[in-house]
Design an enzyme around this catalytic site. Structure first.
Site, PDB file in Angstrom:
ATOM      1  N   HIS A  62       0.859  -1.193   0.000  1.00 47.62           N
ATOM      2  CA  HIS A  62       0.000   0.000   0.000  1.00 47.62           C
ATOM      3  C   HIS A  62       0.885   1.229   0.000  1.00 47.62           C
ATOM      4  CE1 HIS A  62       0.557  -1.621   4.050  1.00 47.62           C
ATOM      5  NE2 HIS A  62       0.436  -0.409   4.561  1.00 47.62           N
TER       6      HIS A  62
ATOM      7  N   HIS B  51       1.176   5.060   0.850  1.00 47.41           N
ATOM      8  CA  HIS B  51       0.541   6.109   1.655  1.00 47.41           C
ATOM      9  C   HIS B  51       0.592   7.433   0.909  1.00 47.41           C
ATOM     10  CE1 HIS B  51       0.329   3.974   5.603  1.00 47.41           C
ATOM     11  NE2 HIS B  51       1.337   3.287   5.108  1.00 47.41           N
TER      12      HIS B  51
END
Lengths: 128, 128
Positions: free
Chosen positions: A97, A99
């Site tokens: 992921h 950010h």
């Protein structure tokens, strides 16, 4: 391809912001700032370095789209973009992921250093 | 295209690691960890969001190459990848640079949170 025990293989629909065929964006469950967003590939892959060109392009396109949205919604003064690659780098969910962290003037006494703060003892290079 | 007063428009040759036509890699002058590297486009552009597809591809290729080199040289246990986009996000040199920060087991008591530490008051989400 999905991993039954992985949080990011089955993100609750209400957390999804953009639902793309190769990658999605979602709200961070523990936002560090207003608008803190995650860009997540659909495929269960832990490391950015294992992603394909197609996945990278899809993720960067969503990064651009979210930046445009967040500019309109929250008018932040800057952004940190960051990846924790591996548990030693702070990764806890083993599904990649990215950010996207909006930053606001005054959200910290001195924002200097930015992502250097992953290692706080060394971050403040200007204090030598 | 170059800016005479910009540090990253004229990086000293001895700091350059990979000298590409569109982007270069260089040692960070104030490394937070062993091998801390910057990926820098040649063009004087401040924001990642202003880069072209060609520049992004060149930078990501160099990111991969540096990761491979650093794995061999220093055998880190993880990496943070990060960008400070704008002074509010901690950017001080207004020429885009991607941080590639090797991480080593034990380099911090608890590495959890990683890039969340740009905002230390909110970073430790597990402490609620």
């Amino acid at each position: 391809m999905a991993n039954d025990t992985c949080l990011f293989c089955r993100i609750p629909r209400e957390q999804i912001l953009i639902d793309g065929p190769i990658a999605v964006t979602a709200r961070d469950s523990y936002p560090v700032s207003k608008g803190h967003t995650l860009i997540i590939p659909r495929r269960h892959v832990a490391s950015f370095f294992e992603t394909t060109d197609e996945e990278r392009q899809a993720m960067l396109k969503l990064l651009d789209e979210m930046k445009t949205r967040l500019d309109l919604e929250h008018k932040p003064d800057g952004y940190n973009i960051g990846i924790n690659n591996g548990p030693a780098a702070g990764q806890t969910v083993m599904h990649l992921h990215i950010h996207l962290i909006p930053r606001y003037a005054g959200d910290r006494v001195d924002p200097k250093g930015g992502v250097r703060w992953v290692l706080p003892d060394k971050a403040a290079y200007w204090k030598g």
